[in-house]
Design a protein around this motif. Structure first.
Motif, PDB file in Angstrom:
ATOM      1  N   ARG A 334     -38.307   9.723  30.353  1.00  0.00           N
ATOM      2  CA  ARG A 334     -37.736   9.131  31.080  1.00  0.00           C
ATOM      3  C   ARG A 334     -36.702   9.929  31.972  1.00  0.00           C
ATOM      4  NH1 ARG A 334     -40.129   6.585  27.461  1.00  0.00           N
ATOM      5  NH2 ARG A 334     -40.409   4.295  27.252  1.00  0.00           N
ATOM      6  N   LEU A 385     -33.931   4.918  31.708  1.00  0.00           N
ATOM      7  CA  LEU A 385     -33.187   4.954  30.177  1.00  0.00           C
ATOM      8  C   LEU A 385     -32.163   4.206  29.730  1.00  0.00           C
ATOM      9  CD1 LEU A 385     -33.825   7.152  27.831  1.00  0.00           C
ATOM     10  CD2 LEU A 385     -31.942   8.431  28.765  1.00  0.00           C
ATOM     11  N   ASP A 389     -32.179   2.624  24.627  1.00  0.00           N
ATOM     12  CA  ASP A 389     -32.980   3.805  24.256  1.00  0.00           C
ATOM     13  C   ASP A 389     -32.230   5.214  23.860  1.00  0.00           C
ATOM     14  OD1 ASP A 389     -35.394   2.386  25.074  1.00  0.00           O
ATOM     15  OD2 ASP A 389     -35.139   3.098  27.160  1.00  0.00           O
ATOM     16  N   SER A 392     -31.396   4.934  20.091  1.00  0.00           N
ATOM     17  CA  SER A 392     -32.477   5.126  19.374  1.00  0.00           C
ATOM     18  C   SER A 392     -32.853   6.512  19.330  1.00  0.00           C
ATOM     19  CB  SER A 392     -33.832   4.479  20.214  1.00  0.00           C
ATOM     20  OG  SER A 392     -34.818   4.726  19.228  1.00  0.00           O
TER      21      SER A 392
END
Length: 651
Positions: A334, A385, A389, A392
């Motif tokens: 990403r 992104l 994300d 995470s």
């Protein structure tokens, strides 16, 4: 692969009894085949034992040579003292006796030097002959290697090797907030993230429960790892049937419509991505939570190990194994790798350690950590992104820091206690670390100074392994699941086990060992690393052994830290004072016994399976745990809340 082909395979007869065609000839051929396989396995195992014994004997000879040279140097210094005395008459008898003793020392040194040279030569000859004979490679292995060499390409499952850097040897400097290791070649998040799995999402956790349930009822290993198969086709047939049953059950439970289509058409290729993701998230979850899936993970890895065989893949028409989803790979896909180089990431992913600090300081650190996460989210979010994300990824890095907190910090605490109560060059009366072979179960003979260095270097090695555990785990899975890296089923003395080489883990361990040896400056005992032999059959066993280190040291540290609280009670204080003479003496009694008998070479049937090798040090520690109930301080352990060293088997 057509559905009729797979259906024909599934409808084959899977009975393990040999077919009786043309009298007893097939049965006789089958028995000869089984006997030959057993003989080859036994010969390979004996060759491995001989190699390990030769290596340890060569190291023993080298150590004896060094000891003899040291004694000879002491004799030379003593001779200079005699000469400086001016040849007094009263010293003449002493000089004569000394000359005789020096001649014997010189002769012993020459013999030790010749013995060491002979053992080194024998070891080199043994390695050359073993390489030429290639005893560990069966015909099947040769075929697999040829197939791999002839293939134009394959799944890029092997990880990038981390470059070996320098290590300043300093212990972790942990503040109030933050727990990332310092002064280590893999300390940067950009390097660590290559081996840190991505935390599971909410939807993935639902699938995880399904995977755990299916593996819990599976008897895959019990049906596959047996020695009564008449040929390889029978083995492949049974593996396919078991694998198909598991995959079909998983899909039916997840999506009834897709499951019905799968059962009817038996077309697994259309659902390849689903099965690959399902198995991968199970592996990812286990690495992040070593105490979970204690039995299910072994079944999963052995199932995936068998599925990596080309014959199995041809029948299934797809691969069950995919690359592990790591933080680095996720961000690379990403375009967010710049996140890993941001200095603010260390604060956002740090562990907040409460300790004895007041609540307002802890709340302040929590707010600082939350602001750092929000800032990183705004700074690096993009169309590819999202904020979720980024969070995470930060949570995944925090999971690694949490692992270090609960698995590496106990080793640091034991090392701190060790330095606090013991010195290398001296000891208090009654608190010597010296051990004698044959006494109290010990197999090694060390004086206080030698045992001091032996214990310290063992703890330091365990600390380095714990720091690199995520990387070692990543490499272990890569070794186990690599296409062409076949295994052989052998009776290792602990039941039937899959003996398989693990070259990537072995290389990483040698780098860690070399780093520890260069830091310490000297090495006591053997440096043999058991891997792919009867002691540590495969990389899964290696990982399982070293995840036990915190289960051994955490209870010990908890008891040592709980002692001051127990000592506040008047009755317990009277008991500790009357038995040990005080709280500090009680601590030292526990630590002395631990440093003696958790590192005394015991715990196996012979010296070569335990002793002073890298694997044997952990074996000795487990042997100490098994004998704790017979220790005089056992009641103190119970009073401090100790219940056992092993956690719950079920997750």
């Amino acid at each position: 692969m057509s559905s009729s082909k797979l259906g024909a395979v599934l409808d084959e007869n899977d009975e393990s009894e040999p077919a009786q065609v043309g009298g007893d000839q097939p049965a006789t051929l089958y028995e000869e085949h089984v006997a030959r396989l057993k003989a080859e396995a036994e010969a390979t195992d004996v060759a491995n034992r001989l190699r390990v014994a030769q290596e340890q004997l060569a190291e023993y000879a080298a150590q004896k040579e060094a000891d003899a040279v040291s004694l000879q140097q002491d004799a030379d210094r003593f001779e200079e003292v005699l000469r400086s005395s001016g040849g007094a008459e009263e010293l003449q008898p002493v000089a004569q006796l000394f000359n005789q003793l020096k001649e014997k020392l010189t002769e012993a040194a020459m013999e030790a030097r010749a013995f060491a040279a002979q053992q080194a030569s024998d070891l080199a000859t043994l390695k050359r002959s073993s390489a030429q004979a290639d005893l560990s490679t069966s015909n099947h292995d040769i075929e697999m290697k040829r197939a791999r060499e002839s293939a134009s390409g394959g799944e890029a499952s092997e990880p990038e090797e981390a470059e070996e850097g320098t290590d300043d040897g300093d212990e972790v400097a942990r503040g109030k907030i933050g727990s990332s290791p310092a002064g280590h070649p893999s300390t940067s998040f950009a390097e660590r993230a290559k081996y840190i799995p991505l935390r599971l999402s909410h939807d993935e956790r639902k699938l995880l429960r399904l995977l755990e349930a299916a593996l819990n009822v599976s008897e895959f290993v019990d049906k596959v790892d047996i020695l009564t198969w008449r040929n390889k086709n029978q083995r492949i047939h049974a593996q396919i049937k078991d694998l198909c049953a598991i995959l079909s059950g998983l899909l039916v439970a997840t999506n009834y419509k897709k499951g019905q289509d799968l059962i009817r058409d038996r077309d697994f290729a259309d659902n390849a991505v689903f099965f690959q993701d399902l198995f991968e998230l199970g592996r990812r979850y286990k690495i992040l939570n070593p105490d979970k899936m204690r039995s299910e993970y072994g079944k999963l890895m052995y199932l995936l190990m068998d599925s990596a065989e080309p014959a199995i893949q041809e029948l299934l028409d797809f691969k069950c194994v995919r690359q592990l989803r790591t933080v680095h790979r996720f961000l690379e896909e990403r375009g967010g790798l710049a996140l890993l180089s941001d200095p603010l990431l260390e604060t956002a992913a740090a562990e907040i350690i409460a300790g004895e600090r007041p609540r307002h300081e802890i709340q302040r650190d929590i707010k600082v950590k939350e602001r750092a996460r929000e800032t990183l989210g705004r700074r690096y979010r993009s169309a590819r992104l999202s904020d979720e994300d980024i969070l995470s990824c930060i949570y995944s890095l925090s999971d690694n820091n949490s692992y270090l907190l609960f698995n590496r910090d106990p080793i640091d605490k034991v090392i701190a206690y060790f330095h606090r109560y013991f010195k290398a060059d001296s000891h208090e009366p009654g608190y010597s670390l010296g051990i004698q072979g044959g006494r109290d179960g010990a197999r090694l003979t060390h004086n206080h100074e030698r045992q001091y260095h032996y214990v310290l270097q063992s703890l330091t090695l365990w600390r380095e392994i714990s720091t690199e555990m995520f990387k070692l785990w990543y490499l272990a899975e890569s070794d186990m699941l690599r296409e062409g890296n076949s295994y052989r089923l052998c009776d290792t003395g602990q039941g039937l086990n899959r003996v398989q080489s693990a070259p990537q883990v072995s290389k990483a361990m040698q780098q860690i060992l070399s780093r520890v040896q260069s830091r310490i400056g000297s090495w006591v005992g053997s440096s043999v690393v058991h891997l792919g032999d009867h002691n540590v059959p495969n990389a899964l066993w290696f990982i399982d052994k070293y995840t036990q280190v915190p289960r051994i040291l955490n209870p010990l540290v908890s008891v040592l830290e709980e002692l001051p609280k127990l000592y506040r009670d008047a009755n317990l204080r009277a008991y500790i004072d009357s038995t040990y003479g005080g709280m500090e003496q009680c601590r030292k009694a526990m630590l002395v016994d631990f440093c003696r008998h958790a590192f005394d070479g015991s715990g196996a049937d012979n010296f070569f399976d335990a002793g002073s090798c890298i694997d044997g040090r952990l074996t000795s520690a487990w042997n100490w745990c098994a004998k704790l109930e017979k220790k005089p301080y056992y009641h103190v352990f119970r009073l401090a809340g100790w219940v056992g060293f092993d956690g719950e088997v079920k997750s």
